[in-house]
Design an enzyme around this catalytic site. Structure first.
Site, PDB file in Angstrom:
ATOM      1  N   CYS A 158       0.469  -0.737  -0.078  1.00 39.61           N
ATOM      2  CA  CYS A 158      -0.652   0.176   0.095  1.00 39.61           C
ATOM      3  C   CYS A 158       0.715   0.915  -0.179  1.00 39.61           C
ATOM      4  CB  CYS A 158      -1.180   0.031   1.436  1.00 39.61           C
ATOM      5  SG  CYS A 158      -1.636  -1.283   1.470  1.00 39.61           S
ATOM      6  N   ASP A 159       0.500   2.335  -0.253  1.00 42.56           N
ATOM      7  CA  ASP A 159       0.583   3.797  -0.318  1.00 42.56           C
ATOM      8  C   ASP A 159      -0.356   4.469  -0.166  1.00 42.56           C
ATOM      9  OD1 ASP A 159       3.695   5.279  -0.978  1.00 42.56           O
ATOM     10  OD2 ASP A 159       1.664   6.181  -1.953  1.00 42.56           O
TER      11      ASP A 159
END
Length: 213
Positions: free
Chosen positions: A76-77
Site C-alpha cells: 500500500c501507499d
C-alpha cells in the site's frame, strides 16, 4: 493448500489493522524508491507506488524464505490530498508544523493505493485499486499543533496525522472507509482478494509467520 500472506510494508498501523482482522502476515519491507514524479496526482502516485513496492518484494528473492503453495503479497501507499497538494510523510518537525497550519479546520482526502499479487505455481495474478476517504480536521490552536508535532507522531506518517493514535482527537469527521485512513482498507482488500479467488475468511487466525493451511 498452504498460504503465505506477505505485507510489503513496515507500517505498524497496517500491521495492527491486519492483525485485528485475524491475519498474521509476514512483514517484508520494500526497498522501492518512493519519489513523486512530476505531474503525478495522488491517485496515480499511490497506484504506481503500491505496485512498485509489491514487485520490489517479489523480485528481491525474499519470498523464497517462506515456501508455500500460494503466496499473497499486499502493498500500500498513502498520501493526503489537501486542495490538490500531495502530502506524504513530512519527515521533519518543521514541515509537519507547516502542514498542520494549513490542515486545521479544513478537509483533505486520504488516498491509499492497494496492490495485491497472488502467486500460485509460479503464475502471478494481480490487481491495483484505490481507496479514498474524506477527513475533516479540527481547528487546532498553535499550542495543540506544537504539542502534537513535539510528540513525534506526525513525522513518519502520511499527511502528518494518525486516526489511531494521538492524532485521533483532531479528526472531527470521516466520510468513507475509516480503515483506509490507517493506510489499508480492509473492505477494499477483501474485494480485491475475492476478485483473485482468495476467500477472506480462509486467511483468519493464521499461525505466527503468516502460513495457513
Amino acid at each position: 493448500m498452504t498460504t503465505c500472506f506477505v505485507l510489503a510494508s513496515k507500517s505498524p498501523a497496517r500491521l495492527r489493522m491486519l492483525r485485528s482482522a485475524g491475519i498474521e502476515p509476514v512483514v517484508i519491507a520494500s526497498g522501492a524508491d518512493e519519489s513523486h514524479l512530476r505531474g503525478e496526482d495522488a491517485v496515480a502516485m499511490t497506484a504506481r507506488l503500491s505496485r512498485l513496492k509489491a514487485h520490489s518484494v517479489i523480485e528481491s528473492g525474499a519470498l523464497e524464505e517462506y515456501p508455500a503453495d500460494r503466496m499473497i503479497v499486499v502493498a500500500c501507499d498513502s498520501v493526503l490530498n489537501l486542495d490538490g497538494r500531495i502530502l506524504g510523510k513530512p519527515h521533519t518537525a518543521e514541515r509537519a508544523r507547516q502542514w498542520w497550519r494549513r490542515m486545521r479546520g479544513h478537509q483533505g482526502v486520504l488516498v491509499s493505493g492497494h496492490h495485491v499479487a497472488v502467486i500460485v505455481n509460479g503464475q502471478l495474478r494481480e490487481q491495483t485499486r484505490i481507496g479514498q476517504t474524506v477527513v475533516t480536521f479540527a481547528d487546532l490552536t498553535d499550542a495543540e499543533i506544537d504539542a502534537y508535532v513535539d510528540s513525534g507522531e506526525p513525522a513518519a506518517v502520511a499527511g502528518a496525522f494518525t486516526i489511531d493514535g494521538l492524532g485521533g482527537a483532531f479528526i472531527t469527521r470521516i466520510n468513507g472507509d475509516p480503515h483506509n485512513v490507517t493506510g489499508i482498507s480492509l473492505p477494499l482488500l477483501r474485494q480485491m482478494l475475492m476478485d483473485l479467488d482468495v476467500e477472506w475468511s480462509s486467511l483468519w487466525n493464521g499461525p505466527k509467520g503468516g502460513h495457513l493451511s
